[in-house]
Scaffold this active site. Sequence first.
Site, PDB file in Angstrom:
ATOM      1  N   LYS A   1     101.442  -4.489  57.444  1.00  0.00           N
ATOM      2  CA  LYS A   1     100.748  -5.775  57.507  1.00  0.00           C
ATOM      3  C   LYS A   1     100.910  -6.341  58.918  1.00  0.00           C
ATOM      4  O   LYS A   1     101.864  -6.016  59.611  1.00  0.00           O
ATOM      5  CB  LYS A   1     101.380  -6.780  56.534  1.00  0.00           C
ATOM      6  CG  LYS A   1     101.371  -6.348  55.090  1.00  0.00           C
ATOM      7  CD  LYS A   1     102.125  -7.383  54.252  1.00  0.00           C
ATOM      8  CE  LYS A   1     102.435  -6.885  52.860  1.00  0.00           C
ATOM      9  NZ  LYS A   1     103.419  -7.713  52.161  1.00  0.00           N
TER      10      LYS A   1
ATOM     11  N   ARG B   1     107.334 -13.131  39.572  1.00  0.00           N
ATOM     12  CA  ARG B   1     106.667 -14.415  39.345  1.00  0.00           C
ATOM     13  C   ARG B   1     105.796 -14.390  38.109  1.00  0.00           C
ATOM     14  O   ARG B   1     105.850 -15.261  37.276  1.00  0.00           O
ATOM     15  CB  ARG B   1     105.798 -14.784  40.559  1.00  0.00           C
ATOM     16  CG  ARG B   1     106.603 -15.327  41.693  1.00  0.00           C
ATOM     17  CD  ARG B   1     105.831 -15.265  42.965  1.00  0.00           C
ATOM     18  NE  ARG B   1     105.661 -13.885  43.384  1.00  0.00           N
ATOM     19  CZ  ARG B   1     105.199 -13.516  44.570  1.00  0.00           C
ATOM     20  NH1 ARG B   1     104.837 -14.422  45.450  1.00  0.00           N
ATOM     21  NH2 ARG B   1     105.105 -12.254  44.884  1.00  0.00           N
TER      22      ARG B   1
ATOM     23  N   SER C   1     104.427 -16.389  50.224  1.00  0.00           N
ATOM     24  CA  SER C   1     104.347 -16.582  51.678  1.00  0.00           C
ATOM     25  C   SER C   1     102.888 -16.674  52.111  1.00  0.00           C
ATOM     26  O   SER C   1     102.541 -17.454  52.998  1.00  0.00           O
ATOM     27  CB  SER C   1     105.009 -15.421  52.410  1.00  0.00           C
ATOM     28  OG  SER C   1     106.359 -15.340  52.080  1.00  0.00           O
TER      29      SER C   1
ATOM     30  N   HIS D   1     111.822 -17.661  47.504  1.00  0.00           N
ATOM     31  CA  HIS D   1     112.807 -16.664  47.956  1.00  0.00           C
ATOM     32  C   HIS D   1     114.224 -17.258  47.932  1.00  0.00           C
ATOM     33  O   HIS D   1     115.176 -16.596  47.522  1.00  0.00           O
ATOM     34  CB  HIS D   1     112.526 -16.234  49.403  1.00  0.00           C
ATOM     35  CG  HIS D   1     111.207 -15.564  49.634  1.00  0.00           C
ATOM     36  ND1 HIS D   1     110.319 -15.980  50.591  1.00  0.00           N
ATOM     37  CD2 HIS D   1     110.632 -14.488  49.034  1.00  0.00           C
ATOM     38  CE1 HIS D   1     109.256 -15.186  50.581  1.00  0.00           C
ATOM     39  NE2 HIS D   1     109.403 -14.286  49.650  1.00  0.00           N
TER      40      HIS D   1
HETATM   41  P1  ADP Z   1     107.046  -8.147  49.668  1.00  0.00           P
HETATM   42  O1  ADP Z   1     106.065  -7.942  50.795  1.00  0.00           O
HETATM   43  O2  ADP Z   1     108.095  -7.104  49.563  1.00  0.00           O
HETATM   44  O3  ADP Z   1     106.442  -8.509  48.341  1.00  0.00           O
HETATM   45  P2  ADP Z   1     107.806 -10.927  49.838  1.00  0.00           P
HETATM   46  O4  ADP Z   1     108.535 -11.587  50.952  1.00  0.00           O
HETATM   47  O5  ADP Z   1     106.418 -11.401  49.554  1.00  0.00           O
HETATM   48  O6  ADP Z   1     107.860  -9.400  50.197  1.00  0.00           O
HETATM   49  O7  ADP Z   1     108.642 -11.016  48.514  1.00  0.00           O
HETATM   50  C1  ADP Z   1     109.932 -10.501  48.411  1.00  0.00           C
HETATM   51  C2  ADP Z   1     110.403 -10.592  46.973  1.00  0.00           C
HETATM   52  O8  ADP Z   1     110.508 -11.958  46.600  1.00  0.00           O
HETATM   53  C3  ADP Z   1     109.483  -9.944  45.938  1.00  0.00           C
HETATM   54  O9  ADP Z   1     110.286  -9.382  44.925  1.00  0.00           O
HETATM   55  C4  ADP Z   1     108.710 -11.105  45.386  1.00  0.00           C
HETATM   56  O10 ADP Z   1     108.280 -10.859  44.048  1.00  0.00           O
HETATM   57  C5  ADP Z   1     109.772 -12.189  45.422  1.00  0.00           C
HETATM   58  N1  ADP Z   1     109.195 -13.528  45.486  1.00  0.00           N
HETATM   59  C6  ADP Z   1     108.299 -14.002  46.375  1.00  0.00           C
HETATM   60  N2  ADP Z   1     107.984 -15.293  46.096  1.00  0.00           N
HETATM   61  C7  ADP Z   1     108.693 -15.623  44.992  1.00  0.00           C
HETATM   62  C8  ADP Z   1     108.774 -16.803  44.171  1.00  0.00           C
HETATM   63  N3  ADP Z   1     108.032 -17.874  44.423  1.00  0.00           N
HETATM   64  N4  ADP Z   1     109.610 -16.778  43.116  1.00  0.00           N
HETATM   65  C9  ADP Z   1     110.309 -15.661  42.840  1.00  0.00           C
HETATM   66  N5  ADP Z   1     110.273 -14.520  43.546  1.00  0.00           N
HETATM   67  C10 ADP Z   1     109.469 -14.499  44.598  1.00  0.00           C
END
Ligand code: ADP
Length: 159
Positions: free
Chosen positions: A41, A90, A128, A17
């Site tokens: 969630k 990703r 996460s 992130h």
């Molecule tokens: P959500 O529940 O909306 O997917 P996340 O916190 O898991 O929330 O992710 C938020 C955004 O960050 C999403 O667009 C996700 O694809 C991106 N993201 C999460 N991890 C990574 C990573 N390792 N590299 C690039 N983008 C990421």
Amino acid sequence: MYSGIYPGSFDPVTYGHIDIIKRAAAVMDHLIVAVLKNNGKTPLFSVDERVNMLKEVTKDLKNVEIMSFSGLLVNFAKEHGVKVIVRGLRAVTDFEYELLMSQTNRVMDPDIDTIFFTTDLEYAYLSSSIVREIASYGGDISKFVPECIQKQIKDKLSK
Ligand code: ADP
């Protein structure tokens, strides 16, 4: 002014992130990182905790603001006068969901566009949920999250 909103759960924020936040903030005047409330969630961290963790890891990025929101992202974007949503990609597994969300948001508000940043290869595997899982087994998460976040995850899981 060219502004964007980067929405997500950030439960917890990872280096993946942070990489997207830095890259988006570098090409925009202003970036709002928006923590989603009530997304169905059961989170490890409360919204306030997630907001505070994001504030901590972005404190040196002057054009980044951390907020939380509930309800529809397009409404939140409109309220803040923002027309660009930022998301990270990703792998192909992210693509289908992201495409659907981006198209749905455009149907709801045709003024809004989503731009995607492809993950740095170093973080392509990182999520996460993987961090939460490894931490729950006492594994080393130092390659996934900054030190201040590691400490908060450990504290939370020890409760
Ligand atoms: P959500 O529940 O909306 O997917 P996340 O916190 O898991 O929330 O992710 C938020 C955004 O960050 C999403 O667009 C996700 O694809 C991106 N993201 C999460 N991890 C990574 C990573 N390792 N590299 C690039 N983008 C990421």
